[in-house]
Structures are given as C-alpha cells and as structure tokens.
Write a protein that holds these residues in place. Structure first.
Motif: not given
Lengths: 283, 144
Positions: B130-131, B70-75, B121-126, B98-99
C-alpha cells in the motif's frame, strides 16, 4: 399379494424405483464425480461434441430401458419416459453431489456450472437406469417376465447394442484422465500389440464364460470360430470404435499423430472391451 | 394346447397393459427429466453458438484486497476471463516498485480460468504494497 399392493399404490412403487435410481446414479457416478479432470472437462469440452455425446447417451438410455422394461408392453413411449426420468435423476444427483463438494459455487458462470453437470450426468444417468432393475427384489412373476426379456436380449443386434453401452460406459469413465495419454507414451509398439491381444483374449474369456443371456449354452451350431468372430472380434471392433469416439469427444485426438492415436485407442479399448464383455452381466 | 397357450399369453398381456399404465409420478419424473434435458442442451447450445468464434482467452488481473499476514503482506488478485475460451496454467505476476526504484516481484499459477469466469490467487510481499506502486497482470496461459 405383493404385486397387488403394488397395483394399488403405483405412485408409491414408482417413488421406490426413483430412490433406487438415485442410488444407482450415485454409485456409478462417484468415480467421475470425484475426479478432477471431469470437473475441468465440464468447462473446456467442445460444446457441439458434448451435445452430441449427450444425445448418444440419451439413445443408449432408451435402449437400456427396453431391457429393464419388465412389461411385455414396453413401448417407445415408455422407453422415452424411462430415459427422461433417468436423465433427470442423473442431472439432479450430479448437481447435488458437486454442490456438496464445493465444485459448483454461486459465483461461477452459467457455462461452467452447466458443463460440469452435463459431463457428470452421463455416467450418473447410466447408473440410474440400470439400478432400477438391479436393485429390485423380484417376484416369481417378474422373474418369468425377465426370462422373456432375456430371450429378447438373445438377438444379435441387441447383444451388439449391449456391448456398445458397456464399452461406452467404461471408456467414458477412464478417458478423461491424463493417464490414458501417459500410458500410450510409456508403451512401446510391442507393448501395444500385447495389450491388443490381451484385450481380445479377455473379451473372449468373458464371452465364453458368461455365456448368453437366457441361454445356458452358446447358440447351436456355433463352433469356436463362429463364436470368436461373431462375438469376440465384433466386440473388440465395438470397443475400438467406441474408444475412438470417446477420445474424439474429449479432444484427445486433436493434434495427435496416427501412432499416438493408435496407442491411445489400444489403451482405452482394453477397458472398453471389458465393459463390452460384462455389459451383458450387469444390464 | 396351442389355444390355451395363446389365451394365457393374451391374458397376461392385458394385465401387463393395465399395470404398465404409467402412474402419475412417472409422468412428473419424466417432465422434470425433460425440463432438465432441454435446459442442459439449451444452455450448452447457446454457449456453443455464442462462443462460435476462435477467440483466445483474455484475462484481466485486478487487486481485490491487501492483507497484512505474519511474514509480510498478501495481495489477493482476481483473474477475470473476458473471453469464452478456457485458459489453463495461468501465471499471474505482481510487481512492487518502491520510491527508490527497488523492484520486488511475486508470481502465482492458477490451474484453470474457465471462459467468462473468475478465479483468485494470492501474491506475497515483504514490504507493505500500500506504500508503493503495485502492478498485477496475467503473464500467459496454456491451452487446456
């Protein structure tokens, strides 16, 4: 009649004893099985120290089997059979409980799984061996035999052994938690001195109140001082040594200075002293 | 008097002996116990010998999968300890570049990574990792 029936179905009788052993293993094992620190110790405890502790535990099991042996013919062979069965029950009960809790998972390394079970097998096997006589209904004949066993227990060497077993069990239950170290930090030296005195007093109260197995009164000619020195002070010595040994096994003494070691030992010797005192009640 | 006492005692002894002949099940239980005892001691001893050195923990961090939440992405990161020494309080960090050079970092702490074991473990990113370029690594540990 009851014992005749038992004679005819020795296997069935033994199966019931095994079931009691499992019950005891769970009861005595649960406080540790549900303690996080004990799981962690399973994988980082120093291997040689853990193996040594398992061997010490096995020797204690054999000694306890001598007390739970209702047969006069209790031999080393029977003690060995008893201890092996109790240890097996301890391992199986620990493994099953940890697996149900999701503490043991298929992806874990062998060392982690075996370590976790090995640590838990100590209190569980202790419970297994003493449950076999605690939970059993006693016939008159058995009660008579138990009195014989109790007389045997009266020997000073056995009394000391029971104190070691009781101290080891309670110390092992408490030593893994961080609180042992934390309490040591919280106490001033004067608190520690007070704790030592309270431990000795509590131990003496138990020695005096519980009395001696199989005897209504302390051994004849034993005045206050003899009782105090031979049982209370000796018992507290046992508690201190056992505490040191358990702290060393869990690696609590590594890198600690003498003052820290002394305060941790005083803290742990309190439950160890209580364990030493009540061992003669429980076993 | 003494004689009767004696004979009574010896009678009791012999009946005890009869009764104390261990039933088959007792042998079975002892055999299982012996097997388990030797297995535990063997496995621990072997592990002890194998890890006899003083190697420090060596921890690999690897991206297992990236899931939109929901709030972004989890790795999801898998930490693999390649040494037999246990690491406590292991910190893992993910760095998303980022580029345009903008950097986002996320960290997580894992209580324990036992020797020769894995933990996740899990890391959250906004932003969608993958991009962009994503690197994960273990930052450090404490001795247990």
């Amino acid at each position: 009649m009851a014992s005749q029936a038992a004679n005819q179905h020795p296997n069935r009788e033994y199966a019931v004893e095994l079931a009691r052993a499992f019950g005891g293993a769970i009861i005595f094992g649960l406080p540790n099985l549900m303690t996080m620190e004990m799981w962690f110790l399973g994988f980082y405890l120093d291997r040689p120290r853990l193996i040594l502790f398992l061997l010490v535990n096995f020797a204690i099991l054999m000694g306890l089997s001598r007390f739970s042996g209702f047969e006069e013919t209790a031999s080393v062979k029977e003690d060995l059979l008893d201890a092996l069965a109790a240890y097996g029950v301890g391992v199986i009960a620990s493994a099953a409980t940890l697996a149900i809790f999701g503490i043991l998972l298929p992806g874990m390394s062998m060392g982690e799984i075996v370590g976790k079970i090995a640590v838990q097998s100590v209190p569980a096997s202790f419970g297994a061996i003493i449950a076999r006589q605690q939970m059993r209904g006693k016939s008159e004949e058995e009660q008579e035999e138990e009195r014989d066993v109790a007389e045997r227990r009266g020997g000073y060497g056995w009394q000391l052994f029971l104190m070691v077993a009781g101290a080891l069990f309670l110390a092992f239950n408490l030593a893994p938690t961080e609180e042992m170290v934390l309490i040591g930090f919280k106490m001033s030296p004067w608190h520690a001195v007070a704790l030592v005195l309270v431990s000795v007093l509590a131990l003496h109260a138990f020695v005096y109140a519980v009395g001696f197995a199989g005897q209504e009164r302390p051994p004849e000619g034993s005045g206050f001082w003899r009782l105090f020195v031979c049982y209370t002070i000796a018992g507290y010595g046992v508690a201190l040594l056992v505490s040191l040994y358990v702290l060393w096994t869990f690696g609590r003494m590594d890198g600690a200075d003498l003052g820290q070691i002394a305060s941790m030992t005083a803290v742990l010797a309190f439950p160890a002293a209580i364990g030493a005192a009540i061992a003669r009640l429980v076993v | 008097m003494a004689e009767t006492g004696n004979s009574k005692k010896s009678g009791k002894r012999s009946s005890d002996r009869q009764r104390s002949r261990p039933p088959l099940l007792e042998w079975v239980a002892a055999a299982v116990g012996l097997t388990l005892t030797l297995a535990v001691l063997g496995a621990l001893g072997w592990e002890g010998l194998e890890s006899a050195g003083d190697d420090p923990p060596a921890i690999d961090a690897e991206i297992r999968r990236i899931v939109p939440v929901r709030p972004g992405y989890v790795v999801e990161v898998e930490l693999r300890n390649r040494s037999s020494a246990t690491a406590a309080a292991v910190q893992v960090e993910g760095e998303l570049t980022a580029a345009d050079g903008a950097v986002a970092t996320s960290t997580a702490t894992v209580d324990y990574v036992p020797g020769d074991s894995t933990r996740s473990a899990g890391l959250f990113f906004a932003d969608d990792p993958r991009l962009h370029r994503l690197e994960v690594r273990a930052l450090g540990y404490a001795e247990p």
